[in-house]
Motif scaffolding. Structure first.
Motif, PDB file in Angstrom:
ATOM      1  N   SER A 217      -4.387  28.100 -59.555  1.00 46.10           N
ATOM      2  CA  SER A 217      -5.939  27.812 -59.701  1.00 46.10           C
ATOM      3  C   SER A 217      -6.393  26.656 -59.469  1.00 46.10           C
ATOM      4  N   ILE A 218      -7.595  26.283 -59.021  1.00 48.79           N
ATOM      5  CA  ILE A 218      -8.077  25.080 -58.871  1.00 48.79           C
ATOM      6  C   ILE A 218      -8.213  24.073 -60.242  1.00 48.79           C
ATOM      7  N   ASP A 219      -8.305  24.867 -61.352  1.00 51.60           N
ATOM      8  CA  ASP A 219      -8.174  24.154 -62.602  1.00 51.60           C
ATOM      9  C   ASP A 219      -6.920  23.349 -62.705  1.00 51.60           C
ATOM     10  N   GLU A 220      -5.779  23.744 -62.094  1.00 56.64           N
ATOM     11  CA  GLU A 220      -4.506  23.391 -62.268  1.00 56.64           C
ATOM     12  C   GLU A 220      -4.179  22.005 -61.322  1.00 56.64           C
ATOM     13  N   SER A 221      -5.142  22.096 -60.479  1.00 59.63           N
ATOM     14  CA  SER A 221      -4.706  21.218 -59.109  1.00 59.63           C
ATOM     15  C   SER A 221      -5.928  20.134 -59.159  1.00 59.63           C
ATOM     16  N   VAL A 222      -7.098  20.200 -59.667  1.00 58.43           N
ATOM     17  CA  VAL A 222      -8.310  19.521 -59.527  1.00 58.43           C
ATOM     18  C   VAL A 222      -8.652  19.049 -60.611  1.00 58.43           C
TER      19      VAL A 222
END
Length: 226
Positions: A217-222
């Motif tokens: 998820s973008i929460d993990e990478s951003v």
């Protein structure tokens, strides 16, 4: 835009790494159009520091034969160091999950070393693809900036393939045999091999195409800053 053209969102979602191809080559005029679009990729100060060698036909078979021999003999000649085991978590876990899913799709059990060796060998047979593109870069400093530019070029190339209904798979393993590739393709020594991309018409009946790699998820990478 005509009704036949894909939107950017459709192309991005359609792209995937195919590991099985039909033998039919891409028509030369279509391939040239794909390459013209790839040439639109950004690069530092518009240096465009990439050299793409596309191999097909008899030369592809010659290259595959040589790389198969190198693989069996353990004759590696990397231009850049690479150790997948060195990835920290969670990146290493993502790689392990991809390998697990791939072997599971092929029906190869853990401990079946003979079958696993055959699966590895498919890499240097380009997964049956009629084309392989070998991506080289010139030596510039620590090569990081140049490799970044070449990576953006490769991504545009892959998306351009997907937009036409074709597929490709980036293969770091092909860079394990840089000296052999350079010798067979007559590439100057001051150009370094980043990786190869086997590409063509995906064989959608092959079991390796029965799964898709997940995405975090973008929460993990951003990380957001306000």
């Amino acid at each position: 835009m005509s009704s036949q053209e894909l939107t950017f969102s459709q192309v991005v979602k359609k792209r995937y790494s195919a590991r099985a191809f039909l033998p039919s080559p891409i028509p030369s005029d279509v391939l040239k159009d794909i390459l013209l679009k790839a040439q639109c990729a950004p690069s530092n100060c518009n240096t465009q520091p990439w050299s793409l060698h596309i191999v097909a036909g008899d030369k592809l078979r010659e290259l595959s034969h040589a790389l198969t021999a190198d693989l069996k003999a353990g004759n590696y000649s990397l231009d850049f160091t690479f150790d997948k085991e060195a990835y920290p978590e969670p990146f290493r876990q993502s790689a392990l999950e991809q390998v697990r899913s791939y072997y599971q799709a092929l029906g190869v059990a853990r401990g079946d070393n003979l079958s696993r060796s055959e699966v590895v060998e498919r890499n240097v047979k380009f997964f049956g693809a009629p084309h392989v593109a070998l991506l080289f870069i010139p030596v510039v400093g620590d090569n990081v900036r140049v490799a970044l530019d070449a990576g953006m070029y490769a991504q545009v190339f892959l998306l351009s393939l997907a937009a036409r209904g074709y597929a490709g798979v980036p293969q770091a393993v092909l860079s394990y045999f840089a000296q052999t590739v350079r010798r067979i393709l007559n590439v100057p020594e001051d150009f370094r091999l980043l990786y190869g991309i086997s590409f063509g018409i995906p064989d959608k009946t092959h079991p390796s195409l029965s799964y898709r790699e997940g995405r975090v998820s973008i929460d993990e990478s951003v990380v957001w800053h306000q």
